[in-house]
Design a protein around this motif. Sequence first.
Motif, PDB file in Angstrom:
ATOM      1  N   ASP A 128     107.319  87.229 -68.456  1.00 15.95           N
ATOM      2  CA  ASP A 128     108.778  87.169 -67.716  1.00 15.95           C
ATOM      3  C   ASP A 128     108.555  87.403 -66.146  1.00 15.95           C
ATOM      4  O   ASP A 128     109.552  87.139 -65.378  1.00 15.95           O
ATOM      5  N   HIS A 129     107.402  88.085 -65.728  1.00 16.41           N
ATOM      6  CA  HIS A 129     107.248  88.345 -64.324  1.00 16.41           C
ATOM      7  C   HIS A 129     105.969  87.738 -63.893  1.00 16.41           C
ATOM      8  O   HIS A 129     105.068  87.693 -64.336  1.00 16.41           O
ATOM      9  N   ASP A 130     106.093  87.327 -62.609  1.00 21.90           N
ATOM     10  CA  ASP A 130     104.893  86.582 -62.013  1.00 21.90           C
ATOM     11  C   ASP A 130     104.097  87.805 -61.419  1.00 21.90           C
ATOM     12  O   ASP A 130     104.603  88.923 -60.774  1.00 21.90           O
ATOM     13  N   VAL A 131     102.819  87.729 -61.390  1.00 26.39           N
ATOM     14  CA  VAL A 131     101.925  88.848 -60.798  1.00 26.39           C
ATOM     15  C   VAL A 131     101.915  88.487 -59.109  1.00 26.39           C
ATOM     16  O   VAL A 131     101.315  87.304 -58.940  1.00 26.39           O
ATOM     17  N   SER A 132     102.026  89.628 -58.562  1.00 26.54           N
ATOM     18  CA  SER A 132     102.054  89.358 -57.161  1.00 26.54           C
ATOM     19  C   SER A 132     100.561  89.528 -56.421  1.00 26.54           C
ATOM     20  O   SER A 132      99.707  89.804 -57.234  1.00 26.54           O
ATOM     21  N   ALA A 133     100.421  89.514 -55.061  1.00 26.95           N
ATOM     22  CA  ALA A 133      99.247  89.521 -54.546  1.00 26.95           C
ATOM     23  C   ALA A 133      98.504  91.031 -54.698  1.00 26.95           C
ATOM     24  O   ALA A 133      97.395  91.398 -55.042  1.00 26.95           O
ATOM     25  N   VAL A 134      99.351  92.013 -54.767  1.00 27.46           N
ATOM     26  CA  VAL A 134      98.887  93.347 -55.286  1.00 27.46           C
ATOM     27  C   VAL A 134      98.665  93.374 -56.642  1.00 27.46           C
ATOM     28  O   VAL A 134      97.857  94.177 -56.969  1.00 27.46           O
ATOM     29  N   GLY A 135      99.367  92.759 -57.535  1.00 29.81           N
ATOM     30  CA  GLY A 135      98.965  92.637 -58.838  1.00 29.81           C
ATOM     31  C   GLY A 135      97.836  92.034 -59.118  1.00 29.81           C
ATOM     32  O   GLY A 135      97.018  92.456 -60.009  1.00 29.81           O
ATOM     33  N   GLU A 136      97.390  91.038 -58.350  1.00 30.95           N
ATOM     34  CA  GLU A 136      95.796  90.497 -58.384  1.00 30.95           C
ATOM     35  C   GLU A 136      94.920  91.434 -57.999  1.00 30.95           C
ATOM     36  O   GLU A 136      93.832  91.786 -58.628  1.00 30.95           O
ATOM     37  N   ALA A 137      95.315  92.543 -57.334  1.00 22.73           N
ATOM     38  CA  ALA A 137      94.287  93.644 -56.818  1.00 22.73           C
ATOM     39  C   ALA A 137      94.221  94.567 -58.163  1.00 22.73           C
ATOM     40  O   ALA A 137      93.093  95.270 -58.737  1.00 22.73           O
ATOM     41  N   ASP A 138      95.316  94.792 -58.805  1.00 25.36           N
ATOM     42  CA  ASP A 138      95.264  95.620 -59.973  1.00 25.36           C
ATOM     43  C   ASP A 138      94.488  94.913 -61.273  1.00 25.36           C
ATOM     44  O   ASP A 138      93.750  95.598 -61.867  1.00 25.36           O
ATOM     45  N   LEU A 139      94.546  93.645 -61.271  1.00 29.52           N
ATOM     46  CA  LEU A 139      93.667  93.057 -62.224  1.00 29.52           C
ATOM     47  C   LEU A 139      92.306  92.845 -61.716  1.00 29.52           C
ATOM     48  O   LEU A 139      91.450  93.123 -62.790  1.00 29.52           O
TER      49      LEU A 139
END
Length: 318
Positions: free
Chosen positions: A108-119
Amino acid sequence: MTRAPTPTADTVRRLVLSLLKEGEGTGPDVRPVTEGPAPDTWWVGSRHVLRLAPDQRAAARRRRELRLRDLVRPYLPVAVPTSVAHGEWAPGLPYTLDTRVPGGSGEDHDVSAVGEADLAALLTGLREVPLRQAEALGVPRAAPRSLEALRKAAERAARRLAAADEFDPARLAQLTAAATAQLGAQPGTAVLVHHGLTAEHLVVSADGRVRGVLGWADAVLGDPAEDIAGLALAVGSPAAVRAATLAGYGARPCLRGLWLARCDTVVHLADGLAGRSAVPPPRLRERLRNAWEAILLERVTELREDDADEPDDADDAL
């Protein structure tokens, strides 16, 4: 083997009432997470999730999952569900009542650039979990898959998809037999692999941060490219490769994960259209689109002319 009873809203409600003791009345609202004849995962109010092992095979995995979540929690930057109660809901079949990790589904939510750092931090943390401790909990070892065997299966599936006007088999031409040999898993690189980093197992906030990871029952000790492949299906190949690169993985495991994902999606969509998959075709098509998004290296390779410079490992593999 004794057949497990079918869980119903009434049996689930009675169980959670005995666990939460939330006063009188009917207790919290309970509803299955997914529809089906025998749902084994239930929302309990707004703060908890009840998971029921449906059979003996799942029972062993669920018991191991409880111990594994405690092991990995200190190594990860994102939340892992915490069990507030566990026991047996039927003879020999365990349950766990978990706290609900705040956030929405990766569907339901797209992963942001900061979210990529979380990954990236997630992949780093998985690599740091001590293998001996995980193995002592019963986490199995899994041999790396043969990319060449998967390539051949994808070529057969691609021909079936072409007949249904679903996929152009020419897209697989970039993965040659020589490339699969170069992208073989390297010895001594085994890590703890979540092995289920699908969108529904990623908890993502409205601002695109990855807040938690669910579904640890299928974890193995094995090929880190499998989790890169899982992320390619969930968030797209460019984001998956960027996250893996930030986590310190080089071109070889990134490209191996990319092609594992691409071949898998071709095979799975062909199976889905033939009625051999529980995942609906629209979801399978979305995963295929995500996996086949071009990564930066491919875009650069397509645009540049051949020159006298010696290509690096990644260019060779492509």
